[in-house]
Design an enzyme around this catalytic site. Structure first.
Site, mmCIF file in Angstrom:
data_model
loop_
_atom_site.group_PDB
_atom_site.id
_atom_site.type_symbol
_atom_site.label_atom_id
_atom_site.label_comp_id
_atom_site.label_asym_id
_atom_site.label_seq_id
_atom_site.Cartn_x
_atom_site.Cartn_y
_atom_site.Cartn_z
ATOM 1 N N GLU A 76 0.829 -1.215 0.000
ATOM 2 C CA GLU A 76 0.000 0.000 0.000
ATOM 3 C C GLU A 76 0.863 1.266 0.000
ATOM 4 O O GLU A 76 0.497 2.280 0.598
ATOM 5 C CB GLU A 76 -0.967 0.016 1.192
ATOM 6 C CG GLU A 76 -1.831 -1.207 1.324
ATOM 7 C CD GLU A 76 -2.597 -1.551 0.061
ATOM 8 O OE1 GLU A 76 -2.767 -0.671 -0.803
ATOM 9 O OE2 GLU A 76 -3.003 -2.716 -0.082
ATOM 10 N N GLY A 77 1.981 1.211 -0.681
ATOM 11 C CA GLY A 77 2.917 2.326 -0.688
ATOM 12 C C GLY A 77 3.952 2.119 0.394
ATOM 13 O O GLY A 77 3.617 2.112 1.585
#
Length: 580
Positions: free
Chosen positions: A431-432
């Site tokens: 998610e990053g």
């Protein structure tokens, strides 16, 4: 080991970050007793249904055969009970079949789910993000036919971004979406690292996919968002034949073996546009930001699970001559006890940051005035990268300390401590990555408005520090929080004035400093709420705040120095130094 979901800790954390005040205004029928009942019911489900499957999910995992995936043993049955008990629909809009409860309460429930079985929790976690994305950007058809099934949990959702050549740089993605001449599209391409991309736990899977149309411009402006499903959805809502998509394989991972991470192949799959052409990234960021906060909660959850196991082992393992009476167990060694208490303090700090972000998400929708909603939204966006990155770093750190407390036994798979460490390690990546969270924090959340949102938060933290200073038992906490806030303000002033290269170099140290100071603020608020109580459990809140202040906040000034000096010599000497 036996897992005990921390319902009491979660209820106290919700109360001290203002959740009760929010509920009193927005949900008059949802009082503290009802919140406690919801948490205790979720705890029972986590303890009895999910925790016993955690080890089997790790050792046996999901299976891939003939293009289809079978969930880890017991997972599909547990998922059906999860759905039947209503845990999937807590915060969704009642218009779509949800219960309309607060996001913060949902996060508290999901912490217990993730702690009991992180691999299992990833499935409904991704579904929550798909619900939020379609609720905001879906077509009327999607909201009528797909959204209620996602809310109920009958269908699950996935997020399809990454490709072999396009990880964080989504501008490089090549998956194609070609018009089919009937208002829809045909998707062709390959996506990787798709969590729960295929399984047998639900009757249908809804994939949100980033792709390009034939005439789309290069770069991120050419990306659009599409919905495609494992089984076709007819206009009356019934399911038709299988779509032209499949799992090409499942990944062999360091941890979370019970979660099938798939290579997804789209071979002309029928799909629908979500939102507007060329707006795929902004639309997908609704899902991604929801997932980022949930991943922060995962960091807290795996830390809680590792801490509980380490504490149990420390009270049973006899080794050496201890300083304090503990029946000869290593819990009596000062460094073991200090380590355990600091693990606990960091867990409670990270938990508070994540739940506070959830309350702000609620306030951004429900606050009484537009100005209050705007301010809540700005602070929510400020805290989201901190919640994701700092909390997942804490998850890895605490899980590592859990292995250390087990000693050599922690390095053996039989104890289970190693699984928590392996499972925790993915959370700072997906998610990053946490470096991307730090860049987002400094660029979009701090520098963009000249540091105004961070300075407003610092003012609130300074006010708490002042209140702490008035309590004789907590005065040192107040002093150290004051110093921590001053260090964060100094780093913020430097960051706002710095050039872009220097700011980017300082991004990760800055996020670490921000997380540690905000975490101290959270613990200070908990200590104030518990002050004067004769309950030993409540008194422990002050002890944790004092330990954290002494061990962590005392380093804030040095952390601020690390921010302002991060770029010294980096460009000039890095090549020679790294070349050896």
């Amino acid at each position: 080991m036996t897992f005990r979901a921390p319902a009491r800790d979660l209820a106290f954390a919700l109360k001290t970050i203002g959740h009760s005040d929010l509920l009193a205004r927005a949900y008059p029928d949802l009082d503290e007793d009802t919140v406690q009942a919801v948490l205790e019911a979720a705890a029972a489900f986590a303890n009895n249904e999910l925790a016993p499957l955690n080890r089997k999910g790790d050792t046996e995992g999901a299976r891939y055969e003939n293009g289809r995936v079978t969930a880890a043993p017991g997972f599909a049955e547990a998922y059906q009970r999860f759905v039947e008990q209503g845990w999937n629909s807590l915060s969704a809009d009642p218009e779509h079949g949800g219960q309309g409860l607060s996001k913060a309460l949902e996060l508290a429930v999901f912490e217990m789910v993730h702690a009991a079985n992180m691999a299992f929790g990833l499935c409904p976690m991704l579904t929550q993000g798909a619900i939020e994305a379609l609720a905001l950007h879906g077509t009327e058809r999607q909201k009528r036919l797909v959204l209620p099934k996602l809310v109920s949990g009958e269908w699950t959702g996935t997020m399809n971004l990454t490709e072999p050549q396009a990880g964080s740089d989504l501008a490089a993605l090549t998956t194609r979406a070609e018009p089919d001449g009937q208002g829809g599209y045909r998707l062709t391409g390959q996506k990787i690292y798709i969590t729960w991309g295929d399984h047998d736990a639900a009757e249908n899977i809804c994939h949100l996919v980033l792709a390009r149309t034939p005439d789309a411009p290069a770069g991120v402006k050419g990306i659009s968002l599409f919905l495609t499903t494992k089984k076709m959805v007819k206009d009356d809502g019934t399911l038709g034949s299988l779509n032209d998509l499949r799992a090409g394989s499942i990944e062999h991972k360091l941890g979370i073996h019970g979660s099938p991470t798939c290579v997804m192949l789209f071979e002309g799959a029928q799909a629908e546009l979500v939102g507007s052409l060329g707006q795929g990234l902004p639309h997908m960021f609704v899902m991604m930001n929801a997932a980022r906060l949930q991943v922060g909660v995962q960091g807290v959850a795996i830390a809680e699970r590792a801490f509980q196991q380490a504490l149990k082992y420390a009270t049973e393992r006899k080794q050496g001559r201890t300083t304090w009476e503990a029946d000869g167990a290593i819990y009596g060694h000062p460094d073991v006890r200090r380590t355990l208490l600091l693990m606990k303090a960091k867990i409670e700090a990270a938990r508070g940051i994540c739940l506070a972000t959830g309350v702000l998400a609620d306030l951004a929708r429900l606050a009484e005035t537009p100005d209050d909603r705007t301010a809540a939204k700005a602070r929510q966006e400020l805290l989201t990268p901190i919640a994701k990155a700092w909390s997942t770093d804490i998850g890895v750190e605490v899980a590592s300390q859990g292995v250390q407390i087990h000693g050599g036994m922690g390095f053996m798979e039989e104890t289970g401590a190693a699984q928590h460490y392996r499972d925790a390690r993915i959370a700072p990546i997906y998610e990053g990555t946490n470096a991307i969270q730090a860049i987002d924090l400094i660029g979009r959340k701090v520098r963009l408005n000249g540091g105004a949102t961070m300075r407003a938060l610092c003012e609130d933290m300074a006010a708490t520090a002042h209140n702490l200073a008035d309590d004789p038992d907590l005065a040192r906490v107040g002093e150290r929080l004051t110093a921590g806030v001053a260090a964060l303000e100094r780093a913020t002033d430097w960051l706002v004035a710095a050039d872009n290269a220097a700011a980017l170099t300082a991004a990760t140290p800055y996020l670490k400093l921000a997380g540690e100071v905000v975490g101290g603020w959270i613990l200070g608020r908990q200590a104030l709420a518990a002050s004067g109580s004769s309950d030993p459990w409540m008194q422990s809140k002050g002890a944790l705040a004092r330990l954290y202040a002494g061990q962590i906040l005392t380093q804030a000034s040095g952390q601020a120095d690390a921010v302002v000096e991060a770029d010294h010599d980096l460009e000039r000497t890095a090549a020679a130094a790294l070349a050896g």
